[in-house]
Design an enzyme around this catalytic site. Sequence first.
Site, PDB file in Angstrom:
ATOM      1  N   TYR A 165     -52.615 -23.384 -54.541  1.00 20.62           N
ATOM      2  CA  TYR A 165     -52.178 -22.153 -53.886  1.00 20.62           C
ATOM      3  C   TYR A 165     -53.347 -21.224 -53.580  1.00 20.62           C
ATOM      4  CZ  TYR A 165     -47.092 -22.243 -53.587  1.00 20.62           C
ATOM      5  OH  TYR A 165     -45.801 -22.506 -53.224  1.00 20.62           O
ATOM      6  N   LYS A 231     -52.797 -33.466 -65.178  1.00 28.09           N
ATOM      7  CA  LYS A 231     -53.429 -34.709 -64.726  1.00 28.09           C
ATOM      8  C   LYS A 231     -54.858 -34.741 -65.260  1.00 28.09           C
ATOM      9  CE  LYS A 231     -53.087 -38.556 -62.375  1.00 28.09           C
ATOM     10  NZ  LYS A 231     -52.278 -39.675 -62.910  1.00 28.09           N
ATOM     11  N   ASP A 285     -47.662 -37.903 -63.830  1.00 25.43           N
ATOM     12  CA  ASP A 285     -46.896 -39.034 -63.314  1.00 25.43           C
ATOM     13  C   ASP A 285     -45.961 -39.597 -64.378  1.00 25.43           C
ATOM     14  OD1 ASP A 285     -49.565 -39.487 -64.196  1.00 25.43           O
ATOM     15  OD2 ASP A 285     -49.387 -41.597 -63.719  1.00 25.43           O
ATOM     16  N   ASP A 309     -44.747 -27.795 -58.683  1.00 24.14           N
ATOM     17  CA  ASP A 309     -44.042 -27.841 -57.400  1.00 24.14           C
ATOM     18  C   ASP A 309     -43.248 -29.133 -57.288  1.00 24.14           C
ATOM     19  OD1 ASP A 309     -43.249 -27.014 -54.923  1.00 24.14           O
ATOM     20  OD2 ASP A 309     -45.194 -27.193 -53.965  1.00 24.14           O
TER      21      ASP A 309
END
Length: 418
Positions: A165, A231, A285, A309
């Site tokens: 963002y 991640k 994931d 998101d």
Amino acid sequence: MSRFEGLQLKDIAAPERGERIEYRNGKQIVPDEPVIPYVEGDGIGLDITPAMKTVLDAAVARAYGGKKRLAWWEIFAGEKAMNKFGTAIPDDSFNALRYFRIGIKGPLTTPVGGGFRSLNVAFRQVLDLYACVRPVRWFEGVPAPLKRPQDVDMIIFRENTEDLYAGIEWEQGTPECAKVIEFLRGMGAKVRDDSGIGIKPISVTGSKRLVRMAIQYAVDHKKKSVTLVHKGNIMKFTEGAFLKWGYEVAKEEFGSVCITEKELFDIYNGVQPEGKIVVKDRIADAMFQQILLRPAEYDVLATANLNGDYISDALAASVGGLGLAPGANMNDEVAFFEATHGTAPKYAGQDKVNPGSLILSGVLMLEHLGWQEAADLVVKGMEGAIRDGIVTYDLARQREGATEVSCSKFAQAICERM
């Protein structure tokens, strides 16, 4: 002298009734008639916003017998603001939200041709609403792809101001991009000549305040776990740092109530002690798999921007879609609640669409005010309407024997079942 001393307005009149939410010694002081600035929204906003107001007013009246009420006051953004003031978000709207510390809005379309890239993002960044808060749960009677959608009851705290963002980019082929590529190569990076470049900053400040809000929510609402989603196995100094800083907040600021997942098994033999919150982490994931296969094991998720998101929308889909997904953008003093779906302009003015997302965002707003009795009545009414099959077209077409009703009639059905 105006009773709203310090409220700066240029083009709109101050509210005719109501009072301002105050903060004293770090605590929110809510009057019996708080001013609620609202943005009607574009497209279907003109249908769902009145429905939301009707339902919330009915719940507050029923819960408090006239002793409390919401003082609605319209502010402007989107197409309505452009038509009235020639700008997509007037300064009056920003000032109103800062001053009254609360608001709610319908969906907004960002005008084409200049100005803000996204009006939703503009509100978040200008007001520093650093947390996007998205609760997701299933309502009985809503068709859902999961075998056990009732196991889903999570709330996502997504960082709102940095990561993707922040939007730091250089277009492929430009001199600026070439300079960045040259600089990166000088730092030992391998970058193709024909690349576009984007940078994702993740800071100590942004990460810690987001995780702090998530853990405080878990404490206040007696949740069992907070999961840091990241991640960090690939992006070690951004995503991995988010994870590291999140654990630091848990240990340094909430050490009396938080234990890690490792401590749960090493010290407590896998049995969670009463009054303790387990702080754990999952790679992004893998978390997608967890929300489908083992959703009952997760209560509160804290994520950087992009991961949050994806996960919040995927989680909403798992229990039937965005039509019943509420949301809020918050900092430590200002809370701005919103519909999480789009404007659906082809349905605007038809009194057709599902107002559930905005109504449930209104539930979040009532909870934020501390008006839990009214919030519970709205949920009770919505559960009853959906269970009885009195639903808008989007749910009716997926459910045999349902009675399809309009947007306003769905709101009426909710009110009747409180």
